[in-house]
Structures are given as C-alpha cells and as structure tokens.
Design a protein around this motif. Sequence first.
Motif, mmCIF file in Angstrom:
data_model
loop_
_atom_site.group_PDB
_atom_site.id
_atom_site.type_symbol
_atom_site.label_atom_id
_atom_site.label_comp_id
_atom_site.label_asym_id
_atom_site.label_seq_id
_atom_site.Cartn_x
_atom_site.Cartn_y
_atom_site.Cartn_z
ATOM 1 N N THR A 32 0.867 -1.183 0.000
ATOM 2 C CA THR A 32 0.000 0.000 0.000
ATOM 3 C C THR A 32 0.901 1.230 0.000
ATOM 4 O O THR A 32 1.836 1.315 0.793
ATOM 5 C CB THR A 32 -0.926 -0.005 1.232
ATOM 6 O OG1 THR A 32 -1.763 -1.160 1.171
ATOM 7 C CG2 THR A 32 -1.787 1.242 1.280
ATOM 8 N N SER A 33 0.623 2.166 -0.900
ATOM 9 C CA SER A 33 1.426 3.385 -0.938
ATOM 10 C C SER A 33 0.601 4.537 -1.501
ATOM 11 O O SER A 33 -0.343 4.331 -2.246
ATOM 12 C CB SER A 33 2.686 3.191 -1.787
ATOM 13 O OG SER A 33 2.346 2.920 -3.126
ATOM 14 N N GLN A 138 -6.588 -0.434 -12.220
ATOM 15 C CA GLN A 138 -6.685 -1.889 -12.135
ATOM 16 C C GLN A 138 -7.255 -2.248 -10.782
ATOM 17 O O GLN A 138 -7.154 -1.485 -9.824
ATOM 18 C CB GLN A 138 -5.338 -2.574 -12.382
ATOM 19 C CG GLN A 138 -4.239 -2.198 -11.419
ATOM 20 C CD GLN A 138 -2.905 -2.735 -11.888
ATOM 21 O OE1 GLN A 138 -2.452 -2.400 -12.968
ATOM 22 N NE2 GLN A 138 -2.285 -3.567 -11.085
ATOM 23 N N PHE A 139 -7.896 -3.410 -10.706
ATOM 24 C CA PHE A 139 -8.493 -3.873 -9.460
ATOM 25 C C PHE A 139 -8.706 -5.375 -9.539
ATOM 26 O O PHE A 139 -9.126 -5.886 -10.583
ATOM 27 C CB PHE A 139 -9.854 -3.186 -9.197
ATOM 28 C CG PHE A 139 -10.452 -3.604 -7.887
ATOM 29 C CD1 PHE A 139 -10.095 -2.959 -6.721
ATOM 30 C CD2 PHE A 139 -11.338 -4.670 -7.820
ATOM 31 C CE1 PHE A 139 -10.616 -3.355 -5.497
ATOM 32 C CE2 PHE A 139 -11.867 -5.069 -6.608
ATOM 33 C CZ PHE A 139 -11.508 -4.416 -5.437
ATOM 34 N N CYS A 152 -7.738 -8.033 -1.592
ATOM 35 C CA CYS A 152 -8.302 -7.227 -2.672
ATOM 36 C C CYS A 152 -7.494 -5.943 -2.768
ATOM 37 O O CYS A 152 -7.032 -5.412 -1.752
ATOM 38 C CB CYS A 152 -9.762 -6.880 -2.412
ATOM 39 S SG CYS A 152 -10.879 -8.288 -2.507
ATOM 40 N N GLY A 153 -7.323 -5.460 -3.991
ATOM 41 C CA GLY A 153 -6.578 -4.221 -4.132
ATOM 42 C C GLY A 153 -6.568 -3.716 -5.546
ATOM 43 O O GLY A 153 -7.089 -4.343 -6.462
ATOM 44 N N VAL A 185 -3.298 0.161 -3.298
ATOM 45 C CA VAL A 185 -3.815 -0.419 -2.059
ATOM 46 C C VAL A 185 -4.017 -1.911 -2.229
ATOM 47 O O VAL A 185 -4.607 -2.349 -3.213
ATOM 48 C CB VAL A 185 -5.151 0.250 -1.666
ATOM 49 C CG1 VAL A 185 -5.737 -0.378 -0.415
ATOM 50 C CG2 VAL A 185 -4.990 1.750 -1.491
ATOM 51 N N GLU A 186 -3.523 -2.657 -1.262
ATOM 52 C CA GLU A 186 -3.889 -4.068 -1.127
ATOM 53 C C GLU A 186 -4.308 -4.263 0.311
ATOM 54 O O GLU A 186 -3.654 -3.760 1.236
ATOM 55 C CB GLU A 186 -2.747 -5.001 -1.518
ATOM 56 C CG GLU A 186 -2.497 -5.012 -3.000
ATOM 57 C CD GLU A 186 -1.657 -6.186 -3.483
ATOM 58 O OE1 GLU A 186 -1.629 -7.231 -2.790
ATOM 59 O OE2 GLU A 186 -1.050 -6.033 -4.547
ATOM 60 N N ALA A 187 -5.424 -4.947 0.511
ATOM 61 C CA ALA A 187 -5.967 -5.121 1.848
ATOM 62 C C ALA A 187 -6.336 -6.585 2.074
ATOM 63 O O ALA A 187 -6.845 -7.249 1.186
ATOM 64 C CB ALA A 187 -7.184 -4.219 2.041
#
Length: 190
Positions: A32-33, A138-139, A152-153, A185-187
Amino acid sequence: MRRSLTSLAILAAVGAVLPAQAADYVTEPTHTSAIFEITHFGAGINRARFDKEEGKIKYDPVAKTGQVELTIDASSISTGVPPFDGHLKGEQMFNVAKYPTIKFVSTKFHFDGDKVSQVDGQLTIKDKTHPITLKATQFACYQSPMVKREVCGGNFEGMIDRTQWGMDYGLNMVAGKEVKLIATVEAIKQ
C-alpha cells in the motif's frame, strides 16, 4: 460415487471463480502506498511518496458497495532527497508538526461490471477537507498464498488542485497547481 466426485469438482471450480463476499479488510503496508506527482518549473515532474499508511476497508462486490478509511502519516513523506523532504514537511507545505496526518474517507464506490472502477471520497490535508475522485486503473481480488486469506486491491489515480488545501508555495513559478495522486492499495480480509 463418480457422479458425486464430478459434482464436487464442479462446485469447487465454481467456488474458485465466485466473486469475493462482503467483508472487512485491513491494508497491507508493504503493498500500500500513496504517491503524488507535480510539475517542476514546467520542465519535469517531482514525485514523492508517503511511507506509512494504514486503513480499513469494507467491500461488498455483490451489493456493489464499499467504504475506505485511509490515514497517512504526513511525516513519512519521501522524495529520496532529504533537504527536499524537509521542505515538504515544513510550514510552507504540509506543516507536519501541526498537521501530522492526511486522511481519505470514501463516500461511494462505482463499479464497471464486477470490478471497482472509481472511488469518490473526501481528502483532508491540513484540516481542510474537499471531495476527490480516484479512478481505478486496475483492481482484483485473489487468494494470497502468503497470508492464506483473500486480498483485494488496485491502483487508483486522480487529480487535485493543491490550492484548495492551502498549499500555494511556488505556485506558477516553481510548481504547478495540479497534483496527480496515485494510491496503490492491497488489503487483507479479516
């Protein structure tokens, strides 16, 4: 027996392609940045990133809803040039001594089919809050082999006018008014 195994294989295959279910997620710091880009004397682009962020996400792909709350440690700004970092942390720019955090809180998720296409929200910098839109370039959601949970990110981008947050230093001389934001973001599902 063979029919049961075939049915089980079909169910397993279907389960592998079903979308994520409604859940709570917590941002994963190594993936995440928050980055920004701004013109420098019209000749090039200055880039900086914030190295410390944390966030919570609620995501329901079936209902096509979501919520994000991301908090950024403003003092973690890094350009790779310590004197420039000091300037950005100072009173003329982010004034991190007085305003230690930057916050993004979503107001609406938009979808294109089953994928998040954009997130509307409120961005707070230096105690000033204004609406912004971040478009998903992108997702995806995937089963992480590392954490053994769903992750998910995506990558989200948007443009802001820095003067809305009282950041006028060097306007039209050193740096432009428009700032490109990039949030990756990746969560991890909790």
